[in-house]
Design a protein around this motif. Sequence first.
Motif, PDB file in Angstrom:
ATOM      1  N   ARG A 114       0.804  -1.220   0.000  1.00 32.73           N
ATOM      2  CA  ARG A 114       0.000   0.000   0.000  1.00 32.73           C
ATOM      3  C   ARG A 114       0.836   1.268   0.000  1.00 32.73           C
ATOM      4  N   ASP A 121       2.983   2.243  -5.551  1.00 31.44           N
ATOM      5  CA  ASP A 121       1.974   2.854  -4.678  1.00 31.44           C
ATOM      6  C   ASP A 121       0.802   3.403  -5.489  1.00 31.44           C
ATOM      7  N   ALA A 124      -1.465   0.548  -6.053  1.00 31.79           N
ATOM      8  CA  ALA A 124      -2.171   0.262  -4.807  1.00 31.79           C
ATOM      9  C   ALA A 124      -3.347   1.211  -4.629  1.00 31.79           C
ATOM     10  N   LEU A 128      -7.305   0.157  -4.126  1.00 28.33           N
ATOM     11  CA  LEU A 128      -8.112   0.593  -2.992  1.00 28.33           C
ATOM     12  C   LEU A 128      -9.370   1.318  -3.452  1.00 28.33           C
TER      13      LEU A 128
END
Length: 289
Positions: A114, A121, A124, A128
């Motif tokens: 994460r 990132d 990630a 999410l």
Amino acid sequence: MRVAVTTPTGNVGRHVVSMLLRAGIRPLVLARDPGRLDAAVRREVEAVAVDQRDRQAVVAATAGVDALFWVDPPSTGDDPLADYELATASVVSAVRANGIERTVFQSSVGAEKRHGAGEIDGLAGTELALDALGATVTHLRCGYFFTNLMLQLDAVRAGAIPVILPLDQALPWVAPRDIAEVAVTRLLSADWSGRRVQAVHGPADLTWPQAAETVSAATGRPLRAERVSDDAMRNLLHASGMSAGLAEAVIGMSTGLRDGFVPEQPRTLRTTTPTTLAAWAYDVLRPAL
């Protein structure tokens, strides 16, 4: 079934398009420049010129789509994570507004952290956001692409590839074509729902010296992996013309996955794909050298 494919000329996307065509699907392809498509492919697809970071354009282009293969486009700017946020906003808006039934997202090993893995990132963040939407989505957590070696042809010709990972750290190496096969299987199947994570690990975990030995045998060129410092790698990236922000994001993909990192999904029958680095290097890399 109407299937949309982003980055249709990319390492994975071009294989996704070809596989869908062989399955009898005429895909909708979203490309910044459809003129880059091979002429034969261009005749067989529905091509739309779209900037994936243009939220309204992506929403409009994907109206009526049943399944979507989404790849966050690579950043060339000084703030890669900001570019990823724009792409994330586009895919989330498209899935929400158009009720897209299935999304297959090309993510990466390391996205499970994460934070702290550089450019990963950004992937990630997309994971999410799609999860928060409650979408039916499969995140493909892909290993290290064989095709990354095509970006290092000069180093391969010179006989030494600089790396900042520990030389004894093994990582999954994978052929983009195998990633496409997993993606297309998910896109064409309606027998799944909810959030899924599917690692795509290739046939073996390899250290850099093992990979170099394999490539050397396949191409007939001596090759070794050479451990360099983070600063040395930073200087090499700057010398290649890469901006400071992008260089840090690229370096972070390695520094964030060392010091004992283990992928969330283990190597299993489901996560292992068949194409070997030796076969790919002989068929693809060798002719390019």
